[in-house]
Design an enzyme around this catalytic site. Structure first.
Site, PDB file in Angstrom:
ATOM      1  N   GLU A 427      -4.985   0.521   1.435  1.00 56.85           N
ATOM      2  CA  GLU A 427      -4.042   1.575   1.752  1.00 56.85           C
ATOM      3  C   GLU A 427      -4.806   2.879   1.997  1.00 56.85           C
ATOM      4  OE1 GLU A 427      -2.061   2.758  -1.757  1.00 56.85           O
ATOM      5  OE2 GLU A 427      -0.820   4.259  -0.768  1.00 56.85           O
ATOM      6  N   ASP A 504      -3.232   1.828  -4.570  1.00 56.35           N
ATOM      7  CA  ASP A 504      -3.295   2.632  -5.778  1.00 56.35           C
ATOM      8  C   ASP A 504      -2.314   2.124  -6.821  1.00 56.35           C
ATOM      9  OD1 ASP A 504      -5.290   4.376  -5.122  1.00 56.35           O
ATOM     10  OD2 ASP A 504      -3.944   5.681  -3.980  1.00 56.35           O
ATOM     11  N   ASP A 506      -0.032   3.410  -8.334  1.00 58.51           N
ATOM     12  CA  ASP A 506       1.090   4.344  -8.510  1.00 58.51           C
ATOM     13  C   ASP A 506       2.296   3.807  -7.749  1.00 58.51           C
ATOM     14  OD1 ASP A 506       0.510   4.711  -5.866  1.00 58.51           O
ATOM     15  OD2 ASP A 506      -0.241   6.755  -6.086  1.00 58.51           O
ATOM     16  N   ASP A 508       3.666   4.636  -4.903  1.00 55.29           N
ATOM     17  CA  ASP A 508       3.448   4.340  -3.493  1.00 55.29           C
ATOM     18  C   ASP A 508       2.658   3.045  -3.311  1.00 55.29           C
ATOM     19  OD1 ASP A 508       4.831   6.458  -2.593  1.00 55.29           O
ATOM     20  OD2 ASP A 508       3.077   7.699  -2.079  1.00 55.29           O
TER      21      ASP A 508
END
Ligand code: TSJ
Length: 639
Positions: A427, A504, A506, A508
């Site tokens: 990403e 990541d 997180d 997202d």
């Protein structure tokens, strides 16, 4: 004489079980947690067979505090009388591979594929296995250790440990840590599988308990509505177009049950079962259903004028647009084929499923014209979109052929040996950049993707294929895709053994994972079923103690543990995202096979498969996240 043949027999038995211990994966598929959970299913399947034979209404499954599992039922009890080999029949069941044949008590054995390898395999792979059989007024007792009996027989028969008026079978076993990488059963997965079994057997009640954690888990699965309830469950977070429909029938000794319900979603979700076994790769029952359903629906469409004379027929995919369905067949002699032996192969199953579908759907829709119209208008909508975009698609596909390997963004690896190659889907451009310089370019390819890819659950196939990121991925993998307008997927052309999603830790990142997994699941499901898809687990922290070695910590739990263990002072570095790591750190934490942490994505049973789409689609981010990290399960240190 009797003694001689007994000895010869028992030596053969021990050799048989020894073979199971030597090559366990051959018998249960794997020695990871998936194989571990399989042990329970193997046992439960015996009780389900007893239920199918008409003698058992309850099954109790308990995950015990000591790590063992207990399963008991109220069936007739395993036969304990003298078997022809001169020992108790129960001993034959637990020590003979594929003890079946004589003991087959019903027409629909749950045999085939990885299933039905039986209780002797569980026995061979258990530190201990204890049995109590209630039958003929007594409780008969037996025990094994690693498959070897440790109880003395009395005149060739089992000792008794009490009297009872009831009947049933009770067993308790502990998987052998010498065999299994992991010996902790995954409770949520066992529960999910038992729930699925309850849907497929509406007169059965399954009691599940997990006593291992702080809080005892206790669930009762009883699904009177059967597969109708299953379909409702599949659609529980979706907007539906009508009440579920059930079609039932039998012919040539094959029983067929089909439940379906349409939603406003843009795809189909059809699960196939044969003798209660989920058929991940589908098979003849699904083909039989689909073919006939398409033909009859097209006939109806012409009859009521939805299709005019000049119009071409709806495609099967048009007609199944939005459909959720469960197809459950009972077959006396199922044959399974395919890569994972989960594809039903009997031609007569196609014939009978087709016949039942045709006969019963006509009876139903002749009386339910309104519902027929609702379904046909869903097909109309799908056909319209398909036609509008068919031309663009042709262009795209031809273009794609020529753009092969010329896409600027993929940093491919040098090796062309698929079995050693890995592709990281990363990403973000900056993380992609670091990954490109950090990787071992011999066998690691990097494909950066920007921003969020399309939500494939919501988009039509043409928009999906028009999406640049997705096109690049399909091209890079090399094996095409399947769904809807043809099946061009060929896993033998896959260019990488591992497809590793690198995002990541997180919200997202979780979203990106979700979308990618959904994409793979829908268009390249074999990538997942055959274990090629992984999620990289970048660490959240690096702990640098005043003295001693620095250590990467992958989650908050690991940090807690570290804090407890390390009394001295240490510096804690928190990584906010992959983009923050330099090339060396990225190599060390996420790329280097010796030090990285990967999770393999596995989807096992049908209920879970239908939940994927469901959970992945739900609006809230939190449950999705936990879904991914729990069910993209079996964290494996890939060393
Ligand atoms: F897997 C297993 F063997 F360990 C096991 C079998 C475990 C559990 C919990 C249950 C069972 C099991 C087996 N439940 N019910 C039966 N039934 C028979 O084995 C059975 C009973 C009667 C007759 C008969 O012909 O009278 C035949 C069979 C196969």
């Amino acid at each position: 004489m009797a003694n001689e043949s007994y000895d010869a027999g028992s030596i053969a038995v021990l050799e048989g079980l020894e073979a199971v211990r030597k090559r366990p994966a051959m018998y249960i598929g794997s020695v990871t947690r998936k194989g571990l959970n399989h042990l329970i299913y193997e046992i439960v399947d015996n009780s389900v067979d007893e239920h199918l034979a008409g003698f058992c209404s309850e099954i109790h499954v308990t995950l015990e505090k000591d790590g063992s599992a207990t399963v008991w039922d109220n069936g007739r009890g395993i036969p304990v009388d003298m078997h022809s080999k001169g020992i108790s029949a129960e001993r034959v069941v637990f020590t003979t591979l594929h003890a079946g044949g004589k003991f087959d008590n019903n027409a629909y054995k749950t045999s085939g594929g990885l299933h039905g390898v039986g209780s002797s395999v569980v026995n061979a792979l258990s530190t201990f296995l204890e049995i109590k059989v209630s039958r003929d007024g007594f409780i008969h007792y037996d025990k094994y250790e690693k498959g070897v009996p440790v109880v003395d027989l009395v005149d060739g028969l089992l000792p008794t440990v009490g009297k009872t008026r009831k009947t049933g079978t009770w067993i308790n076993f502990l998987p052998d840590p010498q065999i299994f990488e992991k010996t902790r059963f995954k409770g949520s997965e066992v529960a999910s599988r038992l729930h699925e079994t309850a849907y497929l057997n509406p007169n059965l009640t399954i009691y599940f308990e997990d006593l291992r954690g702080e809080n005892k888990v206790s669930e009762i699965f009883h699904e009177e509505e059967g597969i109708v309830g299953f379909v409702k469950d599949m659609n529980k977070n979706q907007e539906t177009l009508h009440e579920p429909v059930i079609l039932r029938g039998a012919s040539d000794g094959i029983e067929v049950e089909i439940a379906f319900q349409y939603t406003t979603e843009f795809h189909e979700n059809i699960l196939g079962y044969c003798n209660n076994i989920y058929n991940a790769e589908g098979g003849t029952h699904l083909t039989g259903f689909k073919t006939t359903f398409t033909t009859v629906m097209n006939q109806y469409a012409r009859e009521i004028g939805v299709l005019k004379e000049k119009d071409s027929n709806f495609t099967g995919a048009d007609i199944r647009n939005g459909m959720s369905a469960v197809i459950s067949v009972k077959h006396p002699d199922p044959i399974f084929e395919g890569q994972t032996k989960t594809k039903l192969d009997n031609q007569d199953a196609a014939k009978v499923t087709g016949k039942v579908t045709g006969d019963e759907m006509v009876l139903f829709f002749d009386k339910n014209l309104e519902m027929l119209k609702v379904i046909l208008s869903s097909a109309e909508k799908a056909a319209k979109i398909r036609k509008a975009e068919e031309k663009t698609r042709t262009n795209l596909l031809t273009k794609q052929k020529y753009s092969f390997d010329t896409n600027g963004k993929l940093a491919n690896c040098e090796s062309r040996k698929a079995e050693e190659c890995e592709i990281f889907i990363v990403e973000g451009d900056s993380a992609g950049g670091s990954a490109k310089s950090a990787r071992d370019r011999k066998y690691q390819a990097i494909l950066p993707i920007r921003g969020k890819i399309l939500n494939v659950e919501k988009a039509s196939i043409d928009r999906i294929l028009a999406n640049a990121e997705i096109k690049t991925m399909i091209t890079a993998f090399g094996c095409g895709f399947s769904e809807g307008y043809g099946n061009d997927f060929d896993i033998s052309k896959l260019k990488y053994d591992k497809i590793i999603i690198m995002a990541d830790a997180d919200v997202d990142g979780a979203h990106i994972c979700t979308l990618l997994l959904t994409l793979f699941y829908r268009f390249m499901p074999d990538l997942i079923f055959q274990g090629h898809v992984y999620i990289a687990m970048p660490p959240l922290y690096k702990a640098m103690p005043a003295r001693g070695e620095e250590e990467y910590l992958y989650d908050d739990e690991a940090l807690e543990k570290y804090r407890k263990k390390h009394k001295g002072s240490f510096t804690l570095q928190r990584y906010k995202g992959l983009g923050e790591m330099d090339a060396d750190q990225l190599w060390e934490t996420t790329l280097n096979p010796k030090t990285r942490l990967l999770k393999r994505v596995e989807i096992d049973d049908g209920k879970m498969a239908s939940d994927v789409t469901e959970i992945l689609m739900g609006a809230e981010v939190a449950p999705r996240r936990s879904f991914i990290y729990e069910n993209a399960s079996y964290a494996e240190l890939d060393i």
